[in-house]
Design a protein around this motif. Structure first.
Motif, PDB file in Angstrom:
ATOM      1  N   PHE A 173       0.827  -1.201   0.000  1.00 57.41           N
ATOM      2  CA  PHE A 173       0.000   0.000   0.000  1.00 57.41           C
ATOM      3  C   PHE A 173       0.865   1.256   0.000  1.00 57.41           C
ATOM      4  CE2 PHE A 173      -2.474   3.406   1.953  1.00 57.41           C
ATOM      5  CZ  PHE A 173      -3.565   3.412   1.097  1.00 57.41           C
ATOM      6  N   CYS A 174       0.570   2.122  -0.950  1.00 62.85           N
ATOM      7  CA  CYS A 174       1.291   3.387  -1.058  1.00 62.85           C
ATOM      8  C   CYS A 174       0.261   4.510  -0.953  1.00 62.85           C
ATOM      9  CB  CYS A 174       2.011   3.429  -2.407  1.00 62.85           C
ATOM     10  SG  CYS A 174       2.577   5.075  -2.879  1.00 62.85           S
ATOM     11  N   GLU A 175       0.564   5.514  -0.171  1.00 61.17           N
ATOM     12  CA  GLU A 175      -0.372   6.627   0.014  1.00 61.17           C
ATOM     13  C   GLU A 175      -0.724   7.267  -1.330  1.00 61.17           C
ATOM     14  OE1 GLU A 175      -1.951   7.597   2.582  1.00 61.17           O
ATOM     15  OE2 GLU A 175      -0.927   6.522   4.204  1.00 61.17           O
ATOM     16  N   ILE A 176       0.220   7.265  -2.237  1.00 64.49           N
ATOM     17  CA  ILE A 176       0.004   7.934  -3.525  1.00 64.49           C
ATOM     18  C   ILE A 176      -0.607   6.985  -4.557  1.00 64.49           C
ATOM     19  CG2 ILE A 176       1.172   9.129  -5.440  1.00 64.49           C
ATOM     20  CD1 ILE A 176       3.331   9.762  -3.039  1.00 64.49           C
ATOM     21  N   CYS A 177      -0.062   5.786  -4.649  1.00 68.27           N
ATOM     22  CA  CYS A 177      -0.483   4.885  -5.733  1.00 68.27           C
ATOM     23  C   CYS A 177      -1.521   3.863  -5.302  1.00 68.27           C
ATOM     24  CB  CYS A 177       0.715   4.157  -6.315  1.00 68.27           C
ATOM     25  SG  CYS A 177       2.135   5.207  -6.566  1.00 68.27           S
ATOM     26  N   ASP A 178      -1.955   3.943  -4.055  1.00 68.82           N
ATOM     27  CA  ASP A 178      -2.947   2.980  -3.559  1.00 68.82           C
ATOM     28  C   ASP A 178      -2.355   1.559  -3.558  1.00 68.82           C
ATOM     29  OD1 ASP A 178      -5.299   1.867  -2.634  1.00 68.82           O
ATOM     30  OD2 ASP A 178      -6.572   2.986  -4.000  1.00 68.82           O
ATOM     31  N   LYS A 193       9.134  -0.338  -0.188  1.00 67.86           N
ATOM     32  CA  LYS A 193       8.998   0.765  -1.151  1.00 67.86           C
ATOM     33  C   LYS A 193       7.873   0.443  -2.117  1.00 67.86           C
ATOM     34  CE  LYS A 193      13.401   3.043  -1.101  1.00 67.86           C
ATOM     35  NZ  LYS A 193      14.353   2.204  -0.335  1.00 67.86           N
ATOM     36  N   CYS A 194       7.249   1.489  -2.581  1.00 62.97           N
ATOM     37  CA  CYS A 194       6.158   1.290  -3.540  1.00 62.97           C
ATOM     38  C   CYS A 194       6.747   0.806  -4.860  1.00 62.97           C
ATOM     39  CB  CYS A 194       5.423   2.602  -3.753  1.00 62.97           C
ATOM     40  SG  CYS A 194       4.268   2.527  -5.129  1.00 62.97           S
ATOM     41  N   PRO A 195       6.231  -0.292  -5.388  1.00 65.23           N
ATOM     42  CA  PRO A 195       6.787  -0.814  -6.642  1.00 65.23           C
ATOM     43  C   PRO A 195       6.520   0.121  -7.825  1.00 65.23           C
ATOM     44  CG  PRO A 195       4.961  -2.187  -5.859  1.00 65.23           C
ATOM     45  CD  PRO A 195       5.186  -1.130  -4.828  1.00 65.23           C
ATOM     46  N   LYS A 196       5.587   1.062  -7.636  1.00 66.08           N
ATOM     47  CA  LYS A 196       5.263   1.950  -8.750  1.00 66.08           C
ATOM     48  C   LYS A 196       6.059   3.258  -8.679  1.00 66.08           C
ATOM     49  CE  LYS A 196       1.220   3.488 -11.296  1.00 66.08           C
ATOM     50  NZ  LYS A 196      -0.146   3.933 -11.030  1.00 66.08           N
ATOM     51  N   CYS A 197       5.990   3.961  -7.540  1.00 64.60           N
ATOM     52  CA  CYS A 197       6.639   5.272  -7.460  1.00 64.60           C
ATOM     53  C   CYS A 197       7.921   5.241  -6.650  1.00 64.60           C
ATOM     54  CB  CYS A 197       5.672   6.308  -6.888  1.00 64.60           C
ATOM     55  SG  CYS A 197       5.354   6.092  -5.126  1.00 64.60           S
ATOM     56  N   GLY A 198       8.189   4.132  -6.004  1.00 63.41           N
ATOM     57  CA  GLY A 198       9.423   4.037  -5.233  1.00 63.41           C
ATOM     58  C   GLY A 198       9.367   4.713  -3.872  1.00 63.41           C
TER      59      GLY A 198
HETATM   60 ZN    ZN Z   1       3.424   4.588  -4.808  1.00 67.03          ZN
END
Ligand code: ZN
Ligand code: ANZ
Length: 849
Positions: free
Chosen positions: A453-458, A497-502
């Protein structure tokens, strides 16, 4: 030589393993047959005799298929992840990973001991990273296809196991494992959208070859209901009450609406509700009850009116009261109902209790209204019961329903639904009882759900190259009452780390349900060696769907539905071209002991090890299969084992009676007419062939017990002979071998087929293969199984009245049955008492009336 299973059983197990007798050639087998049994879950130190009961039946069938010329693949593994195993470890006070190492060893030792033809080169354990990597991979695919989602919902919460349970794990309102009453808790959970597959799961039941009983359980679980939804507006409030009904035709008889205690509207309506305190208290109480307690017909219905709130029946614009009552469930339909006390039993009971109006809107087709019907019925049958004591729940003809009067229920449902659709306040709707599969668990011993779970990318799935997400080793794994997952206490695990935005992100700390592990394991067995894919396409094409699956009826909805869903999902991903995993499923019954269910608390669990050590696996196998029809289950009695052990010993002794055809006899046979066989020997030949026929048919029909009984009769026959023709004895050993593989193999060897002793035997026999399991199943000679027929004279009071054809040596009972079913005889006996029956074997039966 005495029969010593302790010596021959391990010996043969070793030889079979060394010679790879049971390894199917997975690549190029010509007649593949996938024989599957439900892999055990280690929730105790070792295998339960109930497991063994299932396994030996399944194995006997598999060995039969092998002898019939199939390339049988019979794998085994351990369903070792999950709450069962974890709870066991907690109970014995050791770490789950230590316990699982020990149970793995012990389970496999026991599974060796029972002598099944397992392919030991292809075991799998759901808790090994090389397996759960793919369980996680499935989760990722589900997410990518929009079939995995997170939602806040009321879930079943077991306060003792401290975890969420799926509906299937709640039995009669209690936790399947620990029997604690299950509560409802609002929590965030991951779900798989199995409901998208409801119709497909239902439809295929029409053609799959499964026990009817199992299909029925699945059908009921999916629970398709065709009905309609209707919106009832609430004056001075923005949203209406939407209800689901299967009886739209009764709409004019709706005299109030009912919301489930958990219904969202109740909270939203709070400012309008004048008796809020009372309502709130009621809701809190309902929360403590199990679903079972709430819906049971026999239980008295309770409820509270929402004072200050009304709803409007859109068909007649009548204002009606609104209740909250716990017999309405939040998850079913829309969580709200239109109550029609005239035609629904529960509503009727409720309306009587709270003095609500009962309006009759359906009368029976014969023209009488339900009330007059009830009166008539009351007069006839029970004068004491007051006539309106029941609702008329059947379809009929509409009355008191405005322009719809006179329509049949069926027509009215159509017309009313059309009207709803036209006015956009409802319409036809199909509902399923089946709900989405809650797959998350707030426990330790399972595959971590591969989501970040990433605050930005969900929510983002863990990239496939990073699988598996390893379950970290930790001492701090016990569940806590707060419902927080053990992994959530492990920062090293969840910080990522977020796999999308890091950017900084957090791993999901729930693990997945054990039923996910077992929903696809049979896809893995043929492909265990591939570590770059979940399964190999070619392998799967060759070996799946599973040809025969034997397991407990208790998994009729739990595991079977999930594995069917998973198979459909793989098909939709284009990975396979079939969508039903098991060609044939057969449910065995439950094994009990001395009439009582085996349970740890009763202390009457049978530990198979002890018995195997004492009597040998063959006797136990035979005993388990002799207990009765396997679909009905069996009753283990200690006294019975001895009897079976004696029988196996008798078989052992028979082998010394076998007679090899001598060289001279063979030559003689070729040159002269042999003398006609003696009657006695001829009878035995017939018996051998009849037994072949019987055992073959019984095994095909999974009637193991009667097959064993037939072999017992043959052994009696053998015992009466001084010498047994080797050919006959060999045929018998082949019949016996699926049931009692070790002794059959040993005696087969003694007849000269074993490689080791080859030189000792007659050259004519040296061509024999080294294992009986490489032989062909015996065939019977149809001429020899024909029953000899006789003419049976039937007399009535000493006078001949009929003659019938009957089998020779027919019993008195059967003769009487035949006689009494003759049309001619029926004329004489019709309605008369039979005083006496005189029976002269193979000649006549005289009925005295
Ligand atoms: Zn993210
Ligand atoms: C009005 C009505 C009149 C109903 C009548 C029945 C008979 P099945 O067949 O099992 O699908 N119902 C709907 N949602 C419910 C819920 N959440 N909790 C409890 N009961 C609910 O049952 C459908 C019927 O069960 C629906 O049809 C509804 O009652 C009730 F003479 O609506 B009926």
């Amino acid at each position: 030589m005495i029969y010593n299973p302790q010596e021959i059983e391990p010996k043969w197990q070793k030889i079979w393993e060394k010679k790879k007798v049971y390894r199917a050639d997975l690549k190029s087998a010509r007649k593949p047959f996938y024989n599957l049994m439900m892999f055990p879950y280690p929730s105790a130190e070792g295998l339960h005799v109930g497991n063994m009961y299932a396994f030996v039946h399944s194995d006997t069938f598999g060995r039969f298929m092998r002898l019939k010329g199939f390339d049988v693949f019979e794998p085994i593994g351990l369903d070792g992840f999950g709450i069962h195993s974890e709870n066991y470890a907690i109970k014995v006070g050791e770490h789950i990973s230590d316990v699982s190492k020990r149970t793995e060893k012990h389970f496999y030792e026991q599974l060796h001991m029972i002598g099944n033809q397992f392919d030991w080169s292809r075991t799998l354990e759901t808790y090994k990273p090389e397996y759960y990597k793919w369980t996680q991979w499935i989760f990722v695919q589900m997410f990518k296809k929009g079939l995995a989602y997170q939602a806040e919902s009321y879930v079943n919460w077991c306060p003792s196991c401290k975890t969420v349970l799926s509906d299937e794990q709640v039995v009669s309102g209690r936790c399947e494992r620990c029997d604690t009453v299950v509560e409802k808790k609002l929590m965030k959970q991951w779900f798989f959208k199995i409901t998208d597959y409801a119709e497909r799961l239902l439809k295929n039941l029409e053609w799959i070859n499964w026990s009817e009983r199992t299909k029925l359980s699945q059908r009921n679980w999916i629970g398709k209901s065709e009905g309609a939804t209707i919106k009832f507006p609430i004056p001075n409030f923005q949203s209406p009450i939407e209800v689901f009904t299967t009886r739209l035709d009764t709409i004019f008889g709706c005299t109030y609406c009912v919301l489930s205690p958990e219904h969202k509207l109740i909270q939203e309506l709070k400012p309008q509700i004048k008796n809020w305190d009372e309502v709130e208290k009621y809701i809190a109480q309902a929360q403590k009850k199990s679903e079972m307690e709430r819906t049971e017909l026999a239980k008295e219905k309770t409820g509270i009116e929402l004072k200050g709130v009304k709803a409007i029946n859109p068909f007649n614009n009548q204002e009606i009261p609104v209740f909250v009552a716990d017999y309405v469930l939040v998850h079913y339909g829309t969580g709200a109902v239109m109550a029609v006390p005239g035609h629904d039993e529960r509503d009727f009971e409720f309306a009587k209790k709270y003095g609500l109006p009962i309006v009759e809107v359906i009368k029976s087709k014969d023209g009488k209204s339900s009330i007059t019907r009830a009166v008539a019925k009351g007069e006839e049958e029970d004068l004491s019961s007051s006539p309106e004591e029941e609702a008329f729940v059947e379809d009929g003809v509409l009355i008191n329903s405005g322009e719809y009067n006179g329509s049949s229920s069926k027509d009215a449902r159509q017309k009313l639904a059309d009207w709803l659709e036209k006015n956009e306040i409802g319409g036809k709707k199909i509902h399923y009882k089946l709900r989405d599969w809650c797959v998350s668990r707030q426990r330790y011993w399972g595959p971590p759900i591969p989501m970040i779970f990433c605050e930005i990318c969900d929510w983002q799935p863990v990239p496939e190259k990073d699988l598996p997400v390893l379950l970290p080793e930790t001492k701090d794994y016990l569940p806590r009452a707060d419902g927080l997952s053990p992994l959530a206490r492990n920062e090293k695990f969840w910080k990522t780390k977020c796999p999308k935005c890091g950017g900084p992100a957090r791993r999901e700390t729930d693990v997945s349900d054990t039923f996910l592990d077992s929903s696809w394991y049979f896809f893995r067995y043929p492909s265990v060696e591939f570590d770059d894919k979940i399964f190999d396409k070619e392998r799967t094409k060759k070996w799946l769907p599973v040809d025969m699956y034997i397991g407990g009826q208790e998994h009729a909805v739990l595991h079977l539905l999930y594995s069917r869903f998973m198979t459909m999902f793989f098909k939709d991903l284009g990975m396979i071209d079939f969508e039903e995993p098991y060609k044939r499923f057969f449910a065995h019954g439950l094994l009990i002991r001395e009439g009582a269910k085996m349970s740890k608390s009763k202390g009457n669990i049978v530990n198979p090890d002890e018995y195997i050590k004492k009597y040998g696996a063959d006797s136990i196998r035979m005993y388990l299969m002799f207990l009765g029809d396997v679909s009905q289950g069996g009753d283990w009695r200690d006294s019975g084992i001895n009897g079976m052990f004696r029988f196996v010993n008798r078989v052992w002794k028979l082998s010394s009676k076998t007679e090899l055809p001598s060289m001279e006899a063979k030559v003689k046979k070729r040159t002269e007419f042999s003398s006609p066989p003696q009657a006695k020997t001829q009878n035995l030949k017939n018996l051998v062939h009849k037994t072949i026929k019987k055992v073959t048919n019984d095994l095909e029909g999974l009637k193991f017990n009667t097959a064993v009984a037939a072999m017992m009769i043959l052994v009696n026959g053998f015992e009466k002979e001084e010498k047994i023709d080797q050919e006959d004895f060999e045929a018998f050993l082949k019949l016996l071998s699926p049931f009692a593989p070790h002794i059959s193999e040993e005696l087969w060897g003694k007849l000269g087929h074993s490689q080791r002793d080859k030189s000792l035997f007659h050259p004519s026999l040296r061509s024999g293969k080294e294992s009986i399991f490489k032989e062909k199943w015996p065939e019977y000679d149809p001429k020899l199984v024909k029953e000899k027929m006789i003419t049976l004279i039937i007399q009535i009071n000493g006078k001949v009245r009929d003659k019938i054809e009957a089998e020779a040596d027919i019993s008195e009972e059967r003769a009487k049955e035949l006689a009494l079913s003759s049309e001619k005889i029926k004329k004489w006996t019709g309605g008369k008492e039979i005083k006496k029956v005189i029976f002269v074997k193979n000649k006549l039966i005289n009925i005295v009336i």
